[in-house]
Design an enzyme around this catalytic site. Structure first.
Site, PDB file in Angstrom:
ATOM      1  N   ASP A   8       0.872  -1.175   0.000  1.00 47.41           N
ATOM      2  CA  ASP A   8       0.000   0.000   0.000  1.00 47.41           C
ATOM      3  C   ASP A   8       0.911   1.228   0.000  1.00 47.41           C
ATOM      4  O   ASP A   8       2.134   1.122  -0.195  1.00 47.41           O
ATOM      5  CB  ASP A   8      -0.985  -0.042   1.178  1.00 47.41           C
ATOM      6  CG  ASP A   8      -0.318   0.124   2.539  1.00 47.41           C
ATOM      7  OD1 ASP A   8       0.933   0.226   2.597  1.00 47.41           O
ATOM      8  OD2 ASP A   8      -1.046   0.160   3.554  1.00 47.41           O
ATOM      9  N   CYS A  65       3.159  -3.300   3.982  1.00 48.26           N
ATOM     10  CA  CYS A  65       2.319  -2.163   4.376  1.00 48.26           C
ATOM     11  C   CYS A  65       3.018  -1.498   5.550  1.00 48.26           C
ATOM     12  O   CYS A  65       4.194  -1.764   5.803  1.00 48.26           O
ATOM     13  CB  CYS A  65       0.877  -2.596   4.681  1.00 48.26           C
ATOM     14  SG  CYS A  65       0.670  -3.757   6.033  1.00 48.26           S
ATOM     15  N   THR A  67       2.663  -1.764   8.844  1.00 43.59           N
ATOM     16  CA  THR A  67       3.054  -2.721   9.883  1.00 43.59           C
ATOM     17  C   THR A  67       3.324  -4.120   9.345  1.00 43.59           C
ATOM     18  O   THR A  67       3.910  -4.943  10.052  1.00 43.59           O
ATOM     19  CB  THR A  67       1.922  -2.856  10.914  1.00 43.59           C
ATOM     20  OG1 THR A  67       0.742  -3.303  10.206  1.00 43.59           O
ATOM     21  CG2 THR A  67       1.630  -1.532  11.611  1.00 43.59           C
ATOM     22  N   HIS A  98      10.328 -24.469   8.137  1.00 45.28           N
ATOM     23  CA  HIS A  98       9.331 -25.199   8.932  1.00 45.28           C
ATOM     24  C   HIS A  98       7.913 -25.075   8.394  1.00 45.28           C
ATOM     25  O   HIS A  98       7.143 -26.031   8.493  1.00 45.28           O
ATOM     26  CB  HIS A  98       9.327 -24.687  10.384  1.00 45.28           C
ATOM     27  CG  HIS A  98      10.571 -25.025  11.139  1.00 45.28           C
ATOM     28  ND1 HIS A  98      10.608 -25.110  12.516  1.00 45.28           N
ATOM     29  CD2 HIS A  98      11.830 -25.305  10.727  1.00 45.28           C
ATOM     30  CE1 HIS A  98      11.836 -25.421  12.917  1.00 45.28           C
ATOM     31  NE2 HIS A  98      12.603 -25.528  11.842  1.00 45.28           N
ATOM     32  N   HIS A 134       7.059 -31.436   9.790  1.00 47.60           N
ATOM     33  CA  HIS A 134       6.608 -30.131   9.282  1.00 47.60           C
ATOM     34  C   HIS A 134       5.526 -30.314   8.215  1.00 47.60           C
ATOM     35  O   HIS A 134       4.564 -29.545   8.163  1.00 47.60           O
ATOM     36  CB  HIS A 134       7.796 -29.352   8.725  1.00 47.60           C
ATOM     37  CG  HIS A 134       8.819 -29.027   9.762  1.00 47.60           C
ATOM     38  ND1 HIS A 134       8.493 -28.394  10.944  1.00 47.60           N
ATOM     39  CD2 HIS A 134      10.152 -29.271   9.827  1.00 47.60           C
ATOM     40  CE1 HIS A 134       9.577 -28.251  11.678  1.00 47.60           C
ATOM     41  NE2 HIS A 134      10.601 -28.781  11.027  1.00 47.60           N
TER      42      HIS A 134
HETATM   43  C1  RB5 Z   1      -2.029   2.438   6.518  1.00 54.57           C
HETATM   44  O1  RB5 Z   1      -2.084   3.642   7.197  1.00 54.57           O
HETATM   45  C2  RB5 Z   1      -1.763   1.295   7.474  1.00 54.57           C
HETATM   46  O2  RB5 Z   1      -2.901   1.051   8.229  1.00 54.57           O
HETATM   47  C3  RB5 Z   1      -1.342   0.054   6.715  1.00 54.57           C
HETATM   48  O3  RB5 Z   1      -0.198   0.345   5.962  1.00 54.57           O
HETATM   49  C4  RB5 Z   1      -1.003  -1.157   7.543  1.00 54.57           C
HETATM   50  O4  RB5 Z   1      -0.111  -0.840   8.561  1.00 54.57           O
HETATM   51  C5  RB5 Z   1      -2.146  -1.943   8.042  1.00 54.57           C
HETATM   52  O5  RB5 Z   1      -1.988  -3.025   8.613  1.00 54.57           O
END
Ligand code: RB5
Length: 147
Positions: A8, A65, A67, A98, A134
């Site tokens: 994203d 993304c 996180t 694994h 596994h």
């Molecule tokens: C976008 O602001 C953020 O929510 C996205 O990049 C991600 O971290 C969501 O899990």
């Protein structure tokens, strides 16, 4: 080997850095977007990457993304995908050995570019162990798709 990548807006810059790194190492890449920093929805880019992996168009997927969490949650909803959110090299290798993970997720707001590239290298250069224990555990995961 062909690698599908998607991000994203939060992962856009890191995706570009990883694409450049992979190309320089001789991998084929399939960039499924996003293609700018405009705000967008990570599932819209996780799905084409995962579809490419499931269909065999790509060997592995890399999702980024802010996180890595949204991408990994989305990817693991798709039949045939085993996506691991990783932020350390040990786990990047272990999830190949694994779990036979076929997609990795990264958090661009959590880790730096150098670590992200080290994680991608570790993931792509590690083979599944093919260990019987596994395989049995992975079958139990994949059977959940039939519930
Ligand atoms: C976008 O602001 C953020 O929510 C996205 O990049 C991600 O971290 C969501 O899990």
């Amino acid at each position: 080997m062909k690698i599908a990548l998607g991000s994203d807006h939060g992962g856009f810059d890191l995706k570009n850095a990883i694409v450049a790194h992979l190309k320089q190492k001789g991998y084929d890449t399939l960039d499924c977007g996003t293609y700018d920093t405009n705000s967008c929805d990570y599932p819209d880019f996780a799905v084409p990457v995962c579809d490419a992996v499931v269909s065999g168009t790509a060997d592995f997927g890399v999702l980024i993304c802010g996180t890595g969490i949204g991408m990994s949650l989305t990817a693991n909803k798709i039949n045939g995908i085993r996506c691991a959110l990783v932020s350390d090299v040990f786990s990047a290798k272990a999830t190949r050995e694994h779990n036979d993970a076929n997609v990795m997720a990264l958090g661009a707001r959590v880790i730096g570019d150098c670590l992200a590239i080290a994680l991608v290298d570790a993931f792509l250069e590690t083979k599944f162990s093919n260990g019987a224990r596994h395989i049995k555990r992975i079958e139990k995961i994949m059977n959940l798709e039939k519930r």
